[in-house]
Design an enzyme around this catalytic site. Structure first.
Site, PDB file in Angstrom:
ATOM      1  N   GLY A 191       0.038  -4.907   6.114  1.00  0.00           N
ATOM      2  CA  GLY A 191       0.536  -3.701   5.444  1.00  0.00           C
ATOM      3  C   GLY A 191       1.270  -2.812   6.416  1.00  0.00           C
ATOM      4  CD  GLN A 248      -7.696  -3.377   9.079  1.00  0.00           C
ATOM      5  OE1 GLN A 248      -8.879  -3.726   9.116  1.00  0.00           O
ATOM      6  NE2 GLN A 248      -6.938  -3.549   8.006  1.00  0.00           N
ATOM      7  CG  ASP A 274      -1.978  -1.139   1.098  1.00  0.00           C
ATOM      8  OD1 ASP A 274      -2.305  -1.531  -0.051  1.00  0.00           O
ATOM      9  OD2 ASP A 274      -2.459  -1.625   2.125  1.00  0.00           O
ATOM     10  CG  ASP A 306      -7.585  -6.056  -2.284  1.00  0.00           C
ATOM     11  OD1 ASP A 306      -8.751  -6.423  -2.542  1.00  0.00           O
ATOM     12  OD2 ASP A 306      -7.280  -5.402  -1.270  1.00  0.00           O
ATOM     13  CG  LEU A 307      -8.123  -4.590  -8.809  1.00  0.00           C
ATOM     14  CD1 LEU A 307      -8.246  -4.639 -10.327  1.00  0.00           C
ATOM     15  CD2 LEU A 307      -7.332  -3.360  -8.379  1.00  0.00           C
ATOM     16  CE  LYS A 308     -11.146  -5.276   0.099  1.00  0.00           C
ATOM     17  NZ  LYS A 308      -9.737  -4.912  -0.100  1.00  0.00           N
ATOM     18  CG  LEU A 309     -13.301  -6.579  -9.575  1.00  0.00           C
ATOM     19  CD1 LEU A 309     -13.232  -7.537 -10.763  1.00  0.00           C
ATOM     20  CD2 LEU A 309     -13.017  -5.154 -10.033  1.00  0.00           C
ATOM     21  CG  ASP A 353     -20.465  -2.758 -11.917  1.00  0.00           C
ATOM     22  OD1 ASP A 353     -21.689  -2.776 -12.174  1.00  0.00           O
ATOM     23  OD2 ASP A 353     -19.724  -1.822 -12.237  1.00  0.00           O
ATOM     24  CB  ILE A 354     -24.352  -5.728 -13.215  1.00  0.00           C
ATOM     25  CG1 ILE A 354     -23.575  -5.141 -14.405  1.00  0.00           C
ATOM     26  CG2 ILE A 354     -25.290  -4.694 -12.601  1.00  0.00           C
ATOM     27  CD1 ILE A 354     -24.454  -4.790 -15.594  1.00  0.00           C
ATOM     28  N   PRO A 355     -23.068  -8.651 -12.724  1.00  0.00           N
ATOM     29  CG  PRO A 355     -24.301 -10.548 -12.162  1.00  0.00           C
ATOM     30  CD  PRO A 355     -24.406  -9.057 -12.243  1.00  0.00           C
ATOM     31  CG  ASN A 356     -21.931  -8.252 -19.174  1.00  0.00           C
ATOM     32  OD1 ASN A 356     -21.545  -9.251 -19.787  1.00  0.00           O
ATOM     33  ND2 ASN A 356     -21.790  -7.020 -19.643  1.00  0.00           N
TER      34      ASN A 356
HETATM   35  O1  OMP Z   1      -9.138  -7.569   0.790  1.00  0.00           O
HETATM   36  C1  OMP Z   1      -8.284  -7.188   1.590  1.00  0.00           C
HETATM   37  O2  OMP Z   1      -7.111  -7.446   1.422  1.00  0.00           O
HETATM   38  C2  OMP Z   1      -8.756  -6.533   2.827  1.00  0.00           C
HETATM   39  C3  OMP Z   1     -10.000  -6.907   3.301  1.00  0.00           C
HETATM   40  C4  OMP Z   1     -10.419  -6.516   4.571  1.00  0.00           C
HETATM   41  O3  OMP Z   1     -11.486  -6.896   5.060  1.00  0.00           O
HETATM   42  N1  OMP Z   1      -9.587  -5.720   5.297  1.00  0.00           N
HETATM   43  C5  OMP Z   1      -8.385  -5.283   4.829  1.00  0.00           C
HETATM   44  O4  OMP Z   1      -7.682  -4.585   5.565  1.00  0.00           O
HETATM   45  N2  OMP Z   1      -7.970  -5.645   3.574  1.00  0.00           N
HETATM   46  C6  OMP Z   1      -6.689  -5.144   3.032  1.00  0.00           C
HETATM   47  O5  OMP Z   1      -5.618  -5.612   3.835  1.00  0.00           O
HETATM   48  C7  OMP Z   1      -4.636  -4.590   4.008  1.00  0.00           C
HETATM   49  C8  OMP Z   1      -4.475  -4.338   5.474  1.00  0.00           C
HETATM   50  O6  OMP Z   1      -3.530  -3.348   5.688  1.00  0.00           O
HETATM   51  P1  OMP Z   1      -2.988  -2.963   7.129  1.00  0.00           P
HETATM   52  O7  OMP Z   1      -4.172  -2.638   7.989  1.00  0.00           O
HETATM   53  O8  OMP Z   1      -2.125  -1.776   6.855  1.00  0.00           O
HETATM   54  O9  OMP Z   1      -2.233  -4.165   7.626  1.00  0.00           O
HETATM   55  C9  OMP Z   1      -5.099  -3.374   3.223  1.00  0.00           C
HETATM   56  O10 OMP Z   1      -4.421  -3.381   1.987  1.00  0.00           O
HETATM   57  C10 OMP Z   1      -6.582  -3.611   2.995  1.00  0.00           C
HETATM   58  O11 OMP Z   1      -7.019  -3.133   1.745  1.00  0.00           O
END
Ligand code: OMP
Length: 235
Positions: free
Chosen positions: A210, A190, A17, A66-69, A71-74
């Site tokens: 991270g 978090q 990150d 990790d783009l966490k998509l 949207d609609i399925p298509n």
């Molecule tokens: O999908 C992920 O990686 C993710 C899901 C989630 O529920 N929580 C979460 O923190 N993350 C990712 O995990 C990493 C956590 O980063 P730190 O909190 O800095 O350790 C970040 O890049 C978030 O985008």
């Protein structure tokens, strides 16, 4: 119980990150031979696009894109077709049945991870968006959708990893972010955090870390400490 067939060096996924490709490269260089698995999230992907993802893959690293998509399925399927061309190991999709199925079908070469409930959320946050069920029930419902859709795994907090294992066995890999070493007092945003040891004991296969590394005074020492904790926690 976590999966036994994953090498120790791949169980820690470092979340890159950072704002630039140069900075990301310098982290990867400094952790050569120690960390083999890297997460490229929205920030770095927007800076380095697929060319940086390709660079990591070509240098023998595993990549969690990790783009966490959501949207609609298509639309998700069309995006997944692009991701499928780049040799990434994991990618994330939010957990809704038709979206997950479309993603799995469109990207047979990628391990699709369904996002259950973000580790930055707690029960109060769910209540605020009108979700009446308990956080754990929602995580289990979403993990069950992931299993039925043929996903490779889920992203879930270490707090719910045990319940996922209890309900679904080891059919899915569990990737756990929101990890804070016992020595680290800074949770940042978090809300559902566990230590590396708790994550493994609760059944996580991989942990994503991270800021505890990126902001450590001695990042290499922190990575070694986390690796050692993982090693001690595995049977
Ligand atoms: O999908 C992920 O990686 C993710 C899901 C989630 O529920 N929580 C979460 O923190 N993350 C990712 O995990 C990493 C956590 O980063 P730190 O909190 O800095 O350790 C970040 O890049 C978030 O985008």
């Amino acid at each position: 119980m976590y999966r036994k067939d994953i090498p120790l060096e791949e169980r820690l996924i470092l979340a890159l990150d950072v704002p630039s490709v140069d900075e990301a490269r310098s982290w990867v260089r400094s952790l050569d031979g120690i960390v083999r698995f890297y997460k490229v999230g929205l920030q770095l992907f927007l800076a380095g696009h697929f060319s940086f993802v390709d660079e990591l893959v070509e240098s023998g690293k595993k990549v969690f894109l990790d783009l966490k998509l959501f949207d609609i399925p298509n639309t998700v399927a069309k995006a997944m077709e692009q991701i499928n061309l780049h040799g990434v190991t994991f990618t994330t999709v939010h957990a809704e049945s038709a979206i997950l199925k479309a993603a799995v079908e469109a990207a047979p070469k990628v391990g699709i991870l369904a996002v259950t409930v973000l580790t930055s959320m707690d029960q109060e946050d769910l209540k605020a968006i009108g979700a009446g069920a308990s956080l754990e029930d929602i995580v289990i419902a979403r993990a069950s959708l992931a299993a039925r859709a043929g996903c490779f795994g889920v992203v879930a907090s270490g707090k719910e990893a045990h319940a996922i294992r209890r309900t679904l066995g080891d059919s899915l890999v569990i990737v756990t972010p929101g990890v804070r070493p016992a020595s680290s007092s800074d949770r940042g945003d978090q809300k559902r955090v566990v230590t590396p040891e708790e994550a493994v004991k609760n059944g996580a296969d991989y942990i994503v870390v991270g800021r505890p590394v990126l902001r450590a005074r001695d990042p290499l020492g922190m990575v070694e400490k986390i690796m050692e904790e993982l090693k001690q926690s595995l049977d």
